[in-house]
Scaffold this active site. Structure first.
Site, mmCIF file in Angstrom:
data_model
loop_
_atom_site.group_PDB
_atom_site.id
_atom_site.type_symbol
_atom_site.label_atom_id
_atom_site.label_comp_id
_atom_site.label_asym_id
_atom_site.label_seq_id
_atom_site.Cartn_x
_atom_site.Cartn_y
_atom_site.Cartn_z
ATOM 1 N N ARG A 17 -8.008 -7.271 -17.399
ATOM 2 C CA ARG A 17 -6.746 -6.152 -17.680
ATOM 3 C C ARG A 17 -5.570 -7.027 -18.550
ATOM 4 N NH1 ARG A 17 -6.318 -3.059 -12.365
ATOM 5 N NH2 ARG A 17 -7.200 -5.163 -11.696
ATOM 6 N N LYS A 77 -2.370 -8.720 -11.944
ATOM 7 C CA LYS A 77 -2.753 -9.434 -10.664
ATOM 8 C C LYS A 77 -1.846 -10.221 -10.271
ATOM 9 C CE LYS A 77 -5.765 -8.252 -8.315
ATOM 10 N NZ LYS A 77 -5.899 -7.302 -7.390
ATOM 11 N N TYR A 96 0.802 -6.161 -9.314
ATOM 12 C CA TYR A 96 0.205 -5.896 -8.107
ATOM 13 C C TYR A 96 0.056 -7.063 -7.360
ATOM 14 C CZ TYR A 96 -1.724 -1.594 -10.112
ATOM 15 O OH TYR A 96 -1.842 -0.526 -11.172
ATOM 16 N N HIS A 98 0.180 -7.620 -3.230
ATOM 17 C CA HIS A 98 -0.579 -7.209 -2.046
ATOM 18 C C HIS A 98 -0.209 -8.652 -1.094
ATOM 19 C CE1 HIS A 98 -2.977 -3.957 -3.735
ATOM 20 N NE2 HIS A 98 -3.152 -4.764 -4.586
ATOM 21 N N GLU A 120 1.981 -1.758 -6.471
ATOM 22 C CA GLU A 120 1.228 -1.060 -5.452
ATOM 23 C C GLU A 120 2.348 -0.193 -4.553
ATOM 24 O OE1 GLU A 120 1.467 -5.115 -3.527
ATOM 25 O OE2 GLU A 120 0.899 -4.157 -5.371
ATOM 26 N N ASP A 200 -11.757 11.763 6.502
ATOM 27 C CA ASP A 200 -10.148 11.470 6.543
ATOM 28 C C ASP A 200 -9.883 11.999 7.802
ATOM 29 O OD1 ASP A 200 -8.322 10.713 3.985
ATOM 30 O OD2 ASP A 200 -7.286 11.747 5.639
ATOM 31 N N ALA A 270 -11.075 -1.013 -0.606
ATOM 32 C CA ALA A 270 -10.003 -1.644 -0.140
ATOM 33 C C ALA A 270 -9.941 -3.048 0.127
ATOM 34 C CB ALA A 270 -9.703 -0.902 1.357
ATOM 35 N N ASP A 272 -8.925 -5.619 -1.545
ATOM 36 C CA ASP A 272 -7.599 -6.100 -2.000
ATOM 37 C C ASP A 272 -6.666 -6.251 -1.041
ATOM 38 O OD1 ASP A 272 -6.979 -3.627 -2.243
ATOM 39 O OD2 ASP A 272 -6.525 -3.704 -4.347
#
Length: 378
Positions: A17, A77, A96, A98, A120, A200, A270, A272
């Site tokens: 990306r 990223k 992003y 993390h 995020e 959930d 999930a 990442d």
């Protein structure tokens, strides 16, 4: 001359990306804001250097030129180790990040006093995540497609066709987490004709799904007993329980994975943030998407949307535009004071961590961003 924004090639393995598309460059140019782009930054997303130049960007040959001559580096990223050399105190990185699972990167950012805005963690007053949502939508939709392909026998899967055929039952898809990614995964799984269940802990989300799909999707309150009972039935298990600034919670223990059918597939969306499945202890890539454990294929690709980089780049860039406009026109201090969404996203500032969840995950100190830039303007 320092440019308002810089765009460099993404260096993370498999990342295709680009953070700002050529048409958004033109929008920023119309706002009086300029963009410096590394040559080739958009090629893997389908955008040429000429596309950028024609829309008003300045294109240069090297990444160092972009890093050294831009006020704000806009990425997809998190920076890789070879990019640490460009960190400096007056630099802003918007990406992003993390950081809850990136201790080495966090320490470098703190040591060099780099300001970061984690895409995020940008959050609206009503709790929406405008920059994470489009990628979660894409990841959820792709997770089912990826899982369906991996079920093919030549990929090592069990040979089940998700839709089934007349006289043969469809494959079973179990989704844990009914947030944006889980909801989109369910939508695609239903469209492919699968037998779908979703878990959930939020009854409101389950009611919403039931209101839309009725009995076409089986809803379950998520607890260990129900997971142990239902997961062994899955041909594809998709896990997407994520709090953006936390290490992901391990929802599916190893003893449950051991009970799954041979040749079944786990897609951990999930990953990442560390992943939801106890047996997933490493990341995979689009080129090598799986490894086998207990007879089950484990897929843990941290940048799933990179499989469709043109769509993903447009979605990310459009979502980023209003925040880039605010930062470019007002500067970091005033933009953060006026825009609570951006304030929520600031994760490091002048050598300190400004996100409480990241600080807690890394066992470091936290400082409220308002104490550093001043409280919201009246």
């Amino acid at each position: 001359m320092r440019y308002n924004f810089g765009v460099v090639k993404e260096l993370k393995e498999g990342e295709t990306r680009v953070a700002i598309t050529p048409d958004v460059v033109a929008m920023l140019q119309a706002d009086g804001l300029n963009v410096l782009v590394e040559s080739g930054a958009g090629v893997t997303s389908g955008f040429s250097d000429e596309d950028y130049i024609n829309n008003g960007a300045t294109v240069v040959k090297s990444a160092s030129e972009v890093w050294n001559n831009s006020k704000i580096i806009v990425k997809v990223k998190e920076p890789q180790e070879e990019e640490f050399q460009y960190f400096r105190p007056d630099l802003i990185i918007f990406s992003y990040l993390h950081l809850a699972i990136e201790e080495k990167l966090t320490n470098e950012l703190l040591a060099k006093k780099v300001t970061t805005i984690a895409s995020e963690s940008v959050k609206t007053a009503d709790g929406q995540l405008p920059l994470l949502t489009p990628m979660s939508e894409i990841a959820g939709r792709l997770a089912v497609q990826i899982g369906a392909r991996l079920l093919e026998s030549h990929k090592g899967g069990s040979g089940v066709l998700l839709s089934g055929v007349p006289g043969v039952q469809p494959g079973k898809v179990i989704i844990i987490g009914a947030g944006v990614a889980g909801f989109n995964a369910a939508q695609i799984a239903i469209g492919m004709g699968a037998d779908v269940s979703i878990f959930d802990v939020n009854p409101k989300k389950l009611v919403q799904i039931d209101g839309i799909y009725g009995t076409s999707i089986k809803t379950h309150y998520c607890n260990p007993a129900r997971i142990a009972q239902e997961v062994p039935k899955a041909d594809i298990l998709i896990t997407c329980v994520l709090n953006p600034s936390h290490v992901a919670e391990k929802i599916v223990p190893e003893d449950v994975v051991k009970t799954m059918k041979k040749g079944s597939v786990i897609v951990d969306v999930a990953i990442d943030q560390g992943g939801n499945v106890e047996t997933i202890d490493k990341c995979t890539t689009h080129n090598e998407p799986t490894y086998e454990k207990h007879g089950v294929l484990h897929c843990a690709i941290p940048n799933i949307p990179s499989a469709v980089p043109k769509t993903a780049s447009y979605a990310y860039s459009y979502a980023m535009y209003p925040y880039l406009k605010a930062l470019g026109e007002k500067g970091i201090i005033e933009a953060v004071k006026e825009n609570q969404d951006l304030s929520n996203g600031v994760t490091t500032f002048n050598g300190v961590i400004t996100n409480a969840d990241v600080a807690h995950s890394l066992n470091q100190e936290y400082t409220q961003i308002e104490l550093l830039v001043g409280f919201k303007l009246k």
